[in-house]
Design a protein around this motif. Structure first.
Motif, mmCIF file in Angstrom:
data_model
loop_
_atom_site.group_PDB
_atom_site.id
_atom_site.type_symbol
_atom_site.label_atom_id
_atom_site.label_comp_id
_atom_site.label_asym_id
_atom_site.label_seq_id
_atom_site.Cartn_x
_atom_site.Cartn_y
_atom_site.Cartn_z
ATOM 1 N N GLN A 186 34.008 45.075 36.262
ATOM 2 C CA GLN A 186 33.098 46.038 36.883
ATOM 3 C C GLN A 186 33.773 46.783 38.036
ATOM 4 O O GLN A 186 33.584 47.989 38.213
ATOM 5 C CB GLN A 186 31.841 45.322 37.385
ATOM 6 C CG GLN A 186 30.911 44.839 36.272
ATOM 7 C CD GLN A 186 29.588 44.318 36.803
ATOM 8 O OE1 GLN A 186 29.198 44.611 37.927
ATOM 9 N NE2 GLN A 186 28.876 43.550 35.973
ATOM 10 N N LEU A 187 34.558 46.055 38.810
ATOM 11 C CA LEU A 187 35.280 46.694 39.919
ATOM 12 C C LEU A 187 36.301 47.696 39.397
ATOM 13 O O LEU A 187 36.506 48.767 39.991
ATOM 14 C CB LEU A 187 35.972 45.631 40.775
ATOM 15 C CG LEU A 187 35.045 44.656 41.509
ATOM 16 C CD1 LEU A 187 35.854 43.544 42.159
ATOM 17 C CD2 LEU A 187 34.217 45.385 42.561
ATOM 18 N N LEU A 188 36.942 47.354 38.263
ATOM 19 C CA LEU A 188 37.866 48.293 37.628
ATOM 20 C C LEU A 188 37.136 49.556 37.189
ATOM 21 O O LEU A 188 37.605 50.676 37.405
ATOM 22 C CB LEU A 188 38.531 47.636 36.411
ATOM 23 C CG LEU A 188 39.693 46.675 36.659
ATOM 24 C CD1 LEU A 188 40.033 45.897 35.393
ATOM 25 C CD2 LEU A 188 40.921 47.447 37.147
ATOM 26 N N ALA A 189 35.966 49.371 36.586
ATOM 27 C CA ALA A 189 35.193 50.508 36.099
ATOM 28 C C ALA A 189 34.731 51.409 37.244
ATOM 29 O O ALA A 189 34.619 52.632 37.084
ATOM 30 C CB ALA A 189 33.988 50.010 35.300
ATOM 31 N N GLN A 190 34.477 50.808 38.411
ATOM 32 C CA GLN A 190 34.048 51.582 39.574
ATOM 33 C C GLN A 190 35.224 52.254 40.292
ATOM 34 O O GLN A 190 35.020 53.020 41.238
ATOM 35 C CB GLN A 190 33.308 50.674 40.565
ATOM 36 C CG GLN A 190 32.000 50.118 40.026
ATOM 37 C CD GLN A 190 31.383 49.106 40.979
ATOM 38 O OE1 GLN A 190 31.360 49.319 42.191
ATOM 39 N NE2 GLN A 190 30.879 48.015 40.432
ATOM 40 N N GLY A 191 36.442 51.938 39.856
ATOM 41 C CA GLY A 191 37.617 52.524 40.487
ATOM 42 C C GLY A 191 37.977 51.907 41.818
ATOM 43 O O GLY A 191 38.735 52.487 42.601
ATOM 44 N N LEU A 192 37.446 50.715 42.094
ATOM 45 C CA LEU A 192 37.711 50.064 43.385
ATOM 46 C C LEU A 192 38.967 49.211 43.362
ATOM 47 O O LEU A 192 39.578 48.970 44.415
ATOM 48 C CB LEU A 192 36.507 49.208 43.789
ATOM 49 C CG LEU A 192 35.209 49.979 44.045
ATOM 50 C CD1 LEU A 192 34.059 49.019 44.283
ATOM 51 C CD2 LEU A 192 35.370 50.920 45.227
ATOM 52 N N GLU B 226 42.616 47.873 40.855
ATOM 53 C CA GLU B 226 43.485 48.164 39.724
ATOM 54 C C GLU B 226 44.138 46.866 39.270
ATOM 55 O O GLU B 226 44.369 45.952 40.084
ATOM 56 C CB GLU B 226 44.555 49.180 40.113
ATOM 57 C CG GLU B 226 45.477 48.727 41.250
ATOM 58 C CD GLU B 226 46.451 49.815 41.681
ATOM 59 O OE1 GLU B 226 46.299 50.953 41.191
ATOM 60 O OE2 GLU B 226 47.348 49.521 42.485
ATOM 61 N N ALA B 227 44.423 46.766 37.993
ATOM 62 C CA ALA B 227 45.075 45.588 37.434
ATOM 63 C C ALA B 227 46.569 45.874 37.310
ATOM 64 O O ALA B 227 46.965 46.904 36.754
ATOM 65 C CB ALA B 227 44.483 45.251 36.072
ATOM 66 N N ARG B 228 47.383 44.978 37.852
ATOM 67 C CA ARG B 228 48.830 45.111 37.754
ATOM 68 C C ARG B 228 49.347 44.022 36.818
ATOM 69 O O ARG B 228 49.071 42.835 37.035
ATOM 70 C CB ARG B 228 49.487 44.996 39.128
ATOM 71 C CG ARG B 228 49.020 46.082 40.096
ATOM 72 C CD ARG B 228 49.661 45.962 41.452
ATOM 73 N NE ARG B 228 49.091 46.906 42.411
ATOM 74 C CZ ARG B 228 49.411 46.958 43.703
ATOM 75 N NH1 ARG B 228 50.310 46.099 44.193
ATOM 76 N NH2 ARG B 228 48.845 47.848 44.494
ATOM 77 N N LYS B 229 50.072 44.418 35.826
ATOM 78 C CA LYS B 229 50.499 43.512 34.768
ATOM 79 C C LYS B 229 51.226 42.305 35.333
ATOM 80 O O LYS B 229 52.174 42.429 36.099
ATOM 81 C CB LYS B 229 51.403 44.249 33.782
ATOM 82 C CG LYS B 229 51.692 43.459 32.514
ATOM 83 C CD LYS B 229 52.457 44.297 31.508
ATOM 84 C CE LYS B 229 52.705 43.493 30.227
ATOM 85 N NZ LYS B 229 53.436 44.310 29.225
ATOM 86 N N ARG C 295 50.495 40.361 37.570
ATOM 87 C CA ARG C 295 50.439 40.184 39.023
ATOM 88 C C ARG C 295 49.018 39.997 39.532
ATOM 89 O O ARG C 295 48.817 39.458 40.620
ATOM 90 C CB ARG C 295 51.082 41.386 39.730
ATOM 91 C CG ARG C 295 52.580 41.508 39.470
ATOM 92 C CD ARG C 295 53.152 42.707 40.196
ATOM 93 N NE ARG C 295 53.007 42.576 41.638
ATOM 94 C CZ ARG C 295 53.222 43.569 42.501
ATOM 95 N NH1 ARG C 295 53.556 44.767 42.050
ATOM 96 N NH2 ARG C 295 53.083 43.376 43.787
ATOM 97 N N GLY C 296 48.019 40.470 38.802
ATOM 98 C CA GLY C 296 46.646 40.273 39.221
ATOM 99 C C GLY C 296 45.933 41.576 39.539
ATOM 100 O O GLY C 296 46.345 42.663 39.129
ATOM 101 N N PHE C 297 44.846 41.457 40.312
ATOM 102 C CA PHE C 297 44.002 42.607 40.656
ATOM 103 C C PHE C 297 44.190 42.954 42.134
ATOM 104 O O PHE C 297 44.199 42.072 42.996
ATOM 105 C CB PHE C 297 42.535 42.283 40.392
ATOM 106 C CG PHE C 297 42.216 42.095 38.926
ATOM 107 C CD1 PHE C 297 41.766 43.149 38.163
ATOM 108 C CD2 PHE C 297 42.392 40.857 38.314
ATOM 109 C CE1 PHE C 297 41.478 42.984 36.818
ATOM 110 C CE2 PHE C 297 42.107 40.672 36.973
ATOM 111 C CZ PHE C 297 41.649 41.743 36.210
ATOM 112 N N TYR C 298 44.309 44.255 42.408
ATOM 113 C CA TYR C 298 44.574 44.735 43.764
ATOM 114 C C TYR C 298 43.576 45.837 44.131
ATOM 115 O O TYR C 298 43.188 46.644 43.272
ATOM 116 C CB TYR C 298 45.993 45.296 43.886
ATOM 117 C CG TYR C 298 47.065 44.241 43.806
ATOM 118 C CD1 TYR C 298 47.696 43.772 44.954
ATOM 119 C CD2 TYR C 298 47.450 43.709 42.578
ATOM 120 C CE1 TYR C 298 48.690 42.801 44.877
ATOM 121 C CE2 TYR C 298 48.433 42.732 42.495
ATOM 122 C CZ TYR C 298 49.042 42.279 43.659
ATOM 123 O OH TYR C 298 50.019 41.318 43.584
#
Length: 479
Positions: A56-62, A64-67, A69-72
């Protein structure tokens, strides 16, 4: 704790929690979110719930997923299109920091600390707070002081015009007498009032510097000062702060290599360490200033907690190369926003011009009220009571901190303690937010972000054993 309800799933609640922290800058751009497994353990939910929330956070643009490495947190987060009204509120809320939103620097987290203080994370005492609790500051004489300044005739006299550019003369006279008690000799004509000590620091920087100039600042140091200078386009030269003062060898090297224009220092009860400047260090700093032609801004925000005989650069220098900055937010009335600076006579007009360009004049009502508090001895007696109460609070907080397995990186004095927790306090601070506590992690107090096991605590707000018990539990889980 997250609880499933008819109106909101656990996934939606978790996503909303992270989204709010990102928008409030409690999670800075570039910050990494906990791993799915760790977040599930921390929040007491399943990994699939976390994955759904992160989606959901990705969809909101808040985020990004780094391959691999995780979510930032995204470096620049768009305004969610919830409604025109919500968008307008968000723009107003973030307007002061939009220009810096793309930088992965500590200043973003400095504003996050302030936002947390203003918004109120919870009703619990907040260890990261930079001011005394409201109940400590309550007095009967503040209202009396305002009433004495609010007679109809007097109120009309100073409300219907801008007033004196340098500030209320009565207050400047009272401040001149007060500074003399600290061995800082400043005539009323050398004093300029400001909207808090923070504006005094800003006026001095704008008057003496240009974008690209080098500025020496103590490190660890006040997070807001790093942020402010960075926003003005200055090049920050961090000077390690030791028990007796700044690292003089580092200062000398900076002077030879960069020709800095300014040195910003907290000589007495340094924030966050509590260190006080020694006379020998003060003498050598002034030698360097004269030799390399730079000015010194001495922030004495914590003077009301300190002994009058403490070493101050402005007292030794006689306001030749030094500018003294003070205020009353820490000891009396944070929202009165009354600060001031005492400056060399030859710099007064330049500083005054800068003040006029930024705020015109300062409100006379509260300045006149403050002058009455000083002249009647009310401020002095109030400060004595606060110091006694703080001594008791400090002793209790130190005992609780040591009992929690923490150590002090500096002798516990003044308002703040510089505490070593043994774990990364950036990570710990996010965990503590879930429990309703706002920490001031050590990374905030460095010009460039770096992991730290230190944190700054406010002795007045860390007397609650529940806070330390929570810290011990979460620290053990963090490993």
């Amino acid at each position: 704790m997250l609880m499933k309800t008819a109106s909101q799933t656990l996934t939606e609640q978790l996503a909303a929690r992270f989204a709010q922290r990102i928008r409030d800058r409690l999670l800075a751009p570039g910050a990494r979110l906990p791993s799915v497994r760790l977040c599930a353990q921390q929040q007491g939910v399943s990994p699939s719930t976390v994955v759904g929330a992160y989606d959901q956070l990705l969809a909101q643009g808040l985020v990004e997923a780094r391959k691999n490495r995780g979510f930032y947190v995204r470096e620049s987060t768009p305004t969610p299109v919830d409604s025109a009204q919500a968008a307008t509120k968000k723009v107003a809320k973030n307007i002061a920091q939009d220009g810096a939103a793309s930088r992965e620097r500590a200043p973003l987290n400095a504003t996050a600390l302030i936002r947390g203080m203003f918004h109120g994370i919870s009703d619990k005492p907040q260890p990261g707070m930079g001011v005394l609790p409201q109940e400590w500051l309550q007095t009967t004489f503040l209202s009396t002081a305002v009433r004495r300044s609010c007679g109809v005739e007097a109120l009309n006299a100073f409300s219907l015009q801008y007033g004196e550019p340098a500030g209320d003369l009565g207050l400047r006279r009272a401040l001149s007498t007060k500074l003399a008690g600290l061995s800082v000799q400043a005539a009323p004509e050398q004093i300029i009032t400001t909207i808090g000590a923070t504006q005094a620091l800003d006026v001095a920087s704008r008057a003496l510097l240009r974008a690209g100039d080098y500025v020496m600042v103590e490190e660890p140091g006040w997070a807001i000062e790093f942020a402010r200078l960075d926003a003005l386009g200055m090049r920050i030269l961090p000077v390690p702060r030791r028990a007796d003062g700044p690292d003089l060898e580092v200062m000398a090297r900076y002077c030879e290599e960069h020709q800095p224009k300014l040195f910003v220092s907290v000589s007495v009860f340094h924030n966050p360490t509590g260190f006080c400047l020694s006379p020998s260090s003060a003498y050598r700093i002034l030698q360097l200033a004269n030799q390399h032609n730079f000015h010194i801004v001495e922030d004495d925000t914590y003077c009301h907690f300190a002994p009058e005989h403490a070493t101050r650069l402005c007292a030794l220098d006689g306001l030749q190369r030094t500018i003294y900055v003070g205020g009353f937010a820490k000891i009396l009335a944070p929202n009165w926003r009354v600060g001031y600076m005492a400056a060399p006579a030859h710099l007064v007009e330049r500083l005054l011009d800068t003040k006029l360009l930024t705020t015109l004049t300062t409100p006379a009502l509260l300045e006149k009220s403050l002058a009455w508090c000083i002249d009647q001895g009310q401020l002095r007696r109030h400060a004595e009571r606060i110091r006694q109460r703080l001594d008791v609070a400090r002793a209790r907080s130190v005992k609780l901190a040591l009992g929690a397995g923490c150590t002090f990186a500096a002798e516990p004095v003044g308002l703040f303690g510089w505490v070593d927790t043994g774990v990364d306090t950036d990570v710990l601070s996010q965990r503590m937010l879930d429990e309703g506590y706002l920490l001031a992690p050590g990374a905030l107090f460095h010009a460039m972000r770096a992991p730290s096991s230190l944190m700054r605590i406010n002795f007045a707000t860390t007397q609650n054993s529940a806070f330390w018990e929570t810290l011990v539990r979460l620290r053990a889980e963090q490993g």
